[in-house]
Motif scaffolding. Structure first.
Motif, PDB file in Angstrom:
ATOM      1  N   GLY A 126       0.811  -1.222   0.000  1.00  0.00           N
ATOM      2  CA  GLY A 126       0.000   0.000   0.000  1.00  0.00           C
ATOM      3  C   GLY A 126       0.838   1.262   0.000  1.00  0.00           C
ATOM      4  N   ASP A 127       1.893   1.301   0.821  1.00  0.00           N
ATOM      5  CA  ASP A 127       2.834   2.421   0.772  1.00  0.00           C
ATOM      6  C   ASP A 127       4.223   1.802   0.643  1.00  0.00           C
ATOM      7  OD1 ASP A 127       4.164   4.785   0.871  1.00  0.00           O
ATOM      8  OD2 ASP A 127       3.713   5.245   2.954  1.00  0.00           O
ATOM      9  N   ASP A 128       4.557   1.403  -0.574  1.00  0.00           N
ATOM     10  CA  ASP A 128       5.750   0.608  -0.818  1.00  0.00           C
ATOM     11  C   ASP A 128       7.008   1.451  -0.908  1.00  0.00           C
ATOM     12  OD1 ASP A 128       4.780  -2.054  -1.011  1.00  0.00           O
ATOM     13  OD2 ASP A 128       3.867  -1.567  -2.939  1.00  0.00           O
ATOM     14  N   MET A 130       9.795   1.886  -3.253  1.00  0.00           N
ATOM     15  CA  MET A 130       9.896   1.543  -4.672  1.00  0.00           C
ATOM     16  C   MET A 130      11.333   1.328  -5.133  1.00  0.00           C
ATOM     17  SD  MET A 130       6.853   1.179  -5.797  1.00  0.00           S
ATOM     18  CE  MET A 130       7.163   1.078  -7.562  1.00  0.00           C
ATOM     19  N   ASP A 152      13.157   5.788  -2.802  1.00  0.00           N
ATOM     20  CA  ASP A 152      12.126   6.194  -3.770  1.00  0.00           C
ATOM     21  C   ASP A 152      10.759   5.680  -3.305  1.00  0.00           C
ATOM     22  OD1 ASP A 152      14.368   6.934  -5.166  1.00  0.00           O
ATOM     23  OD2 ASP A 152      14.239   5.334  -6.661  1.00  0.00           O
ATOM     24  N   LEU A 154       6.269   6.040  -4.089  1.00  0.00           N
ATOM     25  CA  LEU A 154       5.185   6.566  -4.917  1.00  0.00           C
ATOM     26  C   LEU A 154       4.374   7.514  -4.043  1.00  0.00           C
ATOM     27  CD1 LEU A 154       3.794   3.515  -6.922  1.00  0.00           C
ATOM     28  CD2 LEU A 154       4.521   5.690  -7.890  1.00  0.00           C
ATOM     29  N   ASN A 155       4.030   8.692  -4.574  1.00  0.00           N
ATOM     30  CA  ASN A 155       3.174   9.591  -3.809  1.00  0.00           C
ATOM     31  C   ASN A 155       1.722   9.455  -4.271  1.00  0.00           C
ATOM     32  OD1 ASN A 155       2.869  11.100  -6.145  1.00  0.00           O
ATOM     33  ND2 ASN A 155       4.266  12.718  -5.516  1.00  0.00           N
ATOM     34  N   GLY A 156       0.854  10.244  -3.693  1.00  0.00           N
ATOM     35  CA  GLY A 156      -0.573  10.141  -3.985  1.00  0.00           C
ATOM     36  C   GLY A 156      -0.933  10.411  -5.429  1.00  0.00           C
ATOM     37  N   LEU A 157      -0.030  11.034  -6.173  1.00  0.00           N
ATOM     38  CA  LEU A 157      -0.285  11.315  -7.581  1.00  0.00           C
ATOM     39  C   LEU A 157       0.395  10.298  -8.482  1.00  0.00           C
ATOM     40  CD1 LEU A 157      -0.007  15.196  -7.539  1.00  0.00           C
ATOM     41  CD2 LEU A 157      -2.053  13.854  -7.995  1.00  0.00           C
ATOM     42  N   SER A 158       0.819   9.165  -7.928  1.00  0.00           N
ATOM     43  CA  SER A 158       1.478   8.109  -8.701  1.00  0.00           C
ATOM     44  C   SER A 158       2.821   8.563  -9.268  1.00  0.00           C
ATOM     45  CB  SER A 158       0.600   7.625  -9.866  1.00  0.00           C
ATOM     46  OG  SER A 158      -0.346   6.708  -9.422  1.00  0.00           O
ATOM     47  N   GLN A 159       3.440   9.519  -8.610  1.00  0.00           N
ATOM     48  CA  GLN A 159       4.758   9.980  -9.048  1.00  0.00           C
ATOM     49  C   GLN A 159       5.804   9.439  -8.086  1.00  0.00           C
ATOM     50  OE1 GLN A 159       4.930  12.015 -11.976  1.00  0.00           O
ATOM     51  NE2 GLN A 159       2.891  11.096 -11.876  1.00  0.00           N
ATOM     52  N   ILE A 160       6.996   9.143  -8.644  1.00  0.00           N
ATOM     53  CA  ILE A 160       8.084   8.718  -7.783  1.00  0.00           C
ATOM     54  C   ILE A 160       8.648   9.936  -7.065  1.00  0.00           C
ATOM     55  CG2 ILE A 160      10.449   7.826  -7.756  1.00  0.00           C
ATOM     56  CD1 ILE A 160       8.545   5.578  -8.178  1.00  0.00           C
ATOM     57  N   ARG A 162      11.741  11.019  -4.657  1.00  0.00           N
ATOM     58  CA  ARG A 162      13.033  10.549  -4.166  1.00  0.00           C
ATOM     59  C   ARG A 162      13.384  11.350  -2.919  1.00  0.00           C
ATOM     60  NH1 ARG A 162      17.705   9.345  -7.655  1.00  0.00           N
ATOM     61  NH2 ARG A 162      17.477   7.408  -6.490  1.00  0.00           N
TER      62      ARG A 162
END
Lengths: 231, 708
Positions: A126-128, A130, A152, A154-160, A162
């Motif tokens: 769920g909050d991996d 990456m 790295d 993933l945020n709430g907007l599906s962006q990586i 860092r």
């Protein structure tokens, strides 16, 4: 055809307006309803195939006390893994190696990747985590000192996103640890990291050959820490 | 006037105060208007970028339901449905000219109810300053309603005398921009204070410059005092509850629910882990090569079922030289980039050792959307590497996939006929004389796939309970009733055929996509619809054309058609069935800053000619919030209430809501009025929506999920 429609009618009306049929497997109304029902009745989804139980517990419990003979009887390498915030412990098995990175898989469908014993990835929590740059951390665990770690997410907007952490590792002592009938003489190393929004402390139990037999490492702000033992 | 001067002195104090800088963590307070402010008066505080809120507020006999969206960091837009003397819609805009500095207050300018009948019309300039950690003071100057108490001669009069009088710019049918009255007529001061008692509770006091003249006249509102007091409780970032003492006479309540589309509890999703990459030479168990047709066929037959269990449908695959090309459909994952990443990793386990390049061709509705070329060595070296997503995107290639499918097709054992039964909830909101009507029932649907790109599908609905059978009055119009009688459909019969149509998708050439739909296309129309779209895989621009011939369906949702009604309130039906040729040419442009614009020019269902303009903010996680309006040669008077067609739409992806993988979304249309002018066919599966997700722009936005 007639059977289908009759069955369809029954499952919609009798089952309290949940959806059925191959076209409705992904119906959001139905998903919400099922969620509401299971919430009301306290029922737990027994459908292991859908993998959605991961949020509650990524690992099934160990059904019996682990023995060395059981471990040696397996034809695949095992790791004992805990997700500390979820109070879950279970076995994961070797899924593949890519250079120094080893992917471990659980039957529930999550995976964890270690690079020489340092966590560099999770999938399915769920909050991996990456990915991670732990080259400096590896070196620092050998001789102590400070290093940078980049992880790295993933945020709430599906962006990586860092994130970089300032870390220091110190040897805090020596400890003999026993893992399923075997005892190892280890050095305990603590790696303390702080970043812009979070800080965490990883602990490693390492033997004289550099093998990390036991460890507690941070995954993400959403999931917290994992613990593992090599078996 | 003494209270006015008190507030001016607060404002002066605010501007000159040597206070701490703005408290970043002090969220905007929502008013009874559902907009950022104090109680009834606005402030210059902005909610967080992209915040969506819904506010229900009541005091006296006034009720307001407001939807508000922080369109841009400084720009707030709101839509409101209120019960005053009648149900009334209103739109507000607020722009923050300057954010708060160490000495400078935040400054905003706003238009309240700038469209329509203008019951709430007012304009304002407002300043807000944080004084110390727990006090925020606001002072402003209002016009219109906000200048109706203790107003003074318009200070803008020095520019032009015309500012001193406020014309009534609204027209009978409402809906037009009331620009002629902006910032005109008397002006008045307003202001207020927010005092944060602790993390959850805030006390509010304000001086309102709204005299509530029209409410006093129409619903007997008794305004005794300009001072309002309130307290709000906001235990978390999801809701705010408020209680108020209003205008010296009434008690008021409000509840605001906030959503932040940019964050979620499960940012990486709860889907199971992907298959790890197999590295050649280390742990690859696949065949050495697929050098004969038999081995190729065996390989495809083994790959298909595995892909099926992982959420993909294999269409066809082939190995030519050192390249493996795979065409497949992603059934489960919203982001095609995630599908590409998962299929590619599976192929590293599966492809013969001599293959060094993968070409993946995701399809939707049977048509290939793109060809993504990945080098096997990049997958091997970047798996679990730092910054792997960005590095792998840089090494991926994107091109058109118009050509034939790979040579070896997979014979999918899934039956061609699929069915489903599910509950439905249908809500009709904000129609003239009742705020909401609804039905709950069951819907049976089927899909019969003749070919992956040629599908017969239909849905039948039956109401179980609800009140949508109480059809309210149909508004009068001289136009054919192509939308305004929408509420009659299925009202008496309690259901019927929602749609029943055959749809054929095609790829007539490079960068070109086509669709033909035939049958009962939507609830109100049946006929034939053809569409063609030009969209290169890496282009921000797409162009499309659509041509339809449709007939108006019967109210009972059976198979029949009907004439348009021939009298004003739709009771008489004479003449031939109503048929119409409609069509549009469309341009779509991805502005690359999170916004997407669309213009459609053509002929609408009532035979009117004009254009539709849409602007959507599209979030990378699949959320969309947008607005549109249509202007046609139907006059505002003939159009009726609202003057022209316009609306707000919100699309919420299911994977965001539930955390589990899904390609579904929930679309809500907030202010559609179902009038006859500017109406288009509601066709499911228009090409742009089908194609967009598989093209490079959206893949790039979602590439963070490639390794998920």
């Amino acid at each position: 055809m007639r059977m289908t429609w009759i069955t369809g009618f029954r499952c919609a009306v009798l089952a309290g307006l949940t959806a059925c049929g191959p076209l409705q497997q992904d119906n959001p109304n139905a998903t919400a309803l099922q969620g509401a029902f299971s919430g009301l009745t306290g029922a737990v989804t027994a459908d292991g195939a859908n993998g959605t139980a991961v949020g509650d517990s990524a690992l099934s419990g160990e059904s019996q006390a682990l023995t060395r003979s059981f471990i040696e009887a397996q034809d695949v390498d095992l790791l004992r893994l805990s997700i500390i915030s979820q109070d879950a412990t279970g076995l994961v098995f070797f899924g593949g190696a890519n250079g120094s990175k080893v992917t471990w898989l659980s039957l529930e469908g999550v995976s964890i990747v270690f690079d020489d014993g340092l966590l560099v990835g999770t999938r399915g929590f769920g909050d991996d985590l990456m990915g991670g740059d732990v080259a400096a951390a590896k070196a620092s665990l050998q001789r102590g000192g400070t290093h940078l770690r980049t992880l790295d997410f993933l945020n709430g907007l599906s962006q990586i996103e860092r994130r970089t952490y300032q870390c220091v590792s110190i040897q805090t002592g020596n400890e003999n640890i026993t893992i399923v009938e075997r005892t190892y003489a280890t050095t305990v190393i603590e790696e303390t990291c702080s970043g812009e929004n979070e800080s965490f402390k990883n602990t490693y139990w390492r033997d004289g050959n550099g093998v990390i037999w036991q460890s507690r490492q941070w995954i993400s702000s959403g999931i917290g820490y994992l613990g593992y033992q090599r078996l | 006037m003494t209270s006015v001067f008190r507030f001016i002195s607060i404002a002066v104090a605010a501007i000159s105060a040597t206070s701490v800088a703005a408290q970043d963590d002090w969220r905007a307070n929502y008013t009874l208007y559902g907009t950022p402010g104090i109680i009834d008066m606005p402030s210059a505080v902005t909610p967080a970028d992209a915040e969506l809120s819904t506010t229900i507020a009541v005091f006296g006999d006034t009720q307001r339901a407001t939807f508000s969206f922080q369109v841009l960091p400084r720009f707030t837009g709101s839509f409101r449905y209120s019960l005053i003397d009648i149900y009334d819609r209103s739109f507000d805009l607020q722009y923050q000219i300057a954010s708060e500095g160490q000495y400078r207050p935040a400054i905003a300018v706003g238009l309240r109810d700038f469209l329509g009948t203008g019951r709430y019309s007012g304009e304002y300039v407002v300043t807000t300053k944080t004084l110390g950690p727990n006090v925020r003071a606001t002072a402003g100057l209002g016009w219109g309603r906000l200048g109706s108490l203790n107003g003074f001669s318009n200070p803008l009069g020095f520019i032009d005398d015309a500012f001193e009088t406020r014309p009534d710019d609204s027209i009978v049918t409402g809906g037009t921009v009331l620009a002629g009255q902006f910032f005109r007529g008397d002006a008045a001061f307003f202001g207020g204070v927010e005092w944060r008692i602790n993390d959850e509770w805030t006390a509010l006091a304000e001086y309102s410059s709204d005299a509530y003249v029209s409410e006093a006249a129409t619903i007997g509102f008794d305004r005794q005092s300009p001072l309002n007091f309130g307290v709000t409780w906001q235990p978390n970032s999801r809701y705010q509850l408020g209680a108020y003492y209003m205008y010296g006479t009434d008690i008021g309540f409000s509840a605001t629910f906030m959503i932040d589309p940019t964050s979620t509890d499960n940012p990486s999703g709860l889907e199971t882990a992907p298959i790890p990459v197999a590295v050649r030479g280390a742990n690859l168990a696949a065949a050495a090569s697929w050098d004969t047709p038999q081995i190729q066929a065996e390989g495809v037959n083994a790959l298909g079922p595995i892909m099926d269990t992982l959420g993909f449908r294999l269409i066809a695959a082939e190995v030519t030289g050192n390249t493996m090309r795979v065409r497949y459909q992603n059934n489960d994952f919203r982001a095609e980039a995630q599908g590409v990443g998962r299929v590619a990793r599976l192929l590293t386990q599966f492809a013969p050792a001599n293959v060094d390049t993968f070409i993946l061709e995701p399809i939707q509705r049977g048509i290939a959307l793109a060809a993504v070329t990945l080098r096997r060595s990049d997958l091997e070296s970047l798996e679990n590497a730092p910054n792997a997503a960005a590095l792998s995107y840089d090494r991926a290639g994107f091109s058109d996939a118009a050509g034939p499918a790979p040579a070896i097709g997979w014979d999918d054992p899934t039956p061609a006929f699929l069915w489903g039964v599910a509950p439905y909830l249908e809500l009709a909101l904000f129609d003239g004389n009742k705020p909401a009507r609804g039905d709950v029932g069951i819907e049976a649907s089927f899909e019969y796939e003749l070919r992956p790109n040629l599908v017969l599908s239909g849905a039948y609905r039956q109401r179980l309970f609800g009140n949508r059978n109480e059809v309210g009055s149909i508004s009068e119009s001289t136009l054919p009733d192509v939308r305004r009688t929408a509420q009659r459909y299925g009202a008496e019969s309690g259901g019927g055929i929602e749609n029943l149509s055959l749809t054929w998708y095609g790829r007539p050439g490079r960068d070109v996509y086509s669709r033909v739909s035939l049958g009962y296309l939507e609830r109100m129309f049946g006929g034939v619809s053809g569409e063609i779209l030009w969209k290169p895989v890496d282009s921000q621009l797409a162009l499309g054309a659509e041509l339809n011939y449709t007939l108006l369906r019967d109210y009972d949702l059976g198979l029949g058609f009907r004439p348009a009604c021939s009298d004003l309130d739709c009771t008489l039906f004479t003449g031939n069935d109503y048929d119409v040729v409609t069509g549009h040419v469309s341009a779509y442009y991805d502005l690359n800053n999170g916004f997407e614009a669309q213009v459609d020019i053509g002929r609408y269902l009532a035979g009117d000619i004009g254009a539709t303009f849409s602007l959507d903010r599209e979030f990378d996680n699949g959320w969309k919030v947008g607005a549109y309006f249509s202007l046609t040669d139907v006059s505002f008077e003939d159009f009726g209430e609202g003057s022209f067609d316009k609306g707000i739409r919100i699309e919420i992806p299911s994977d965001w809501l539930f955390g589990t993988p899904s390609r579904n979304t929930t679309v809500t249309n907030l202010s559609s009025l179902s009038r006859d002018g500017g109406a288009r066919l509601n066709i499911e599966g228009r090409l742009y929506d089908v194609v967009e997700g598989g093209h490079q722009g959206q893949m790039a936005e979602n590439w963070g999920r490639f390794w998920r």
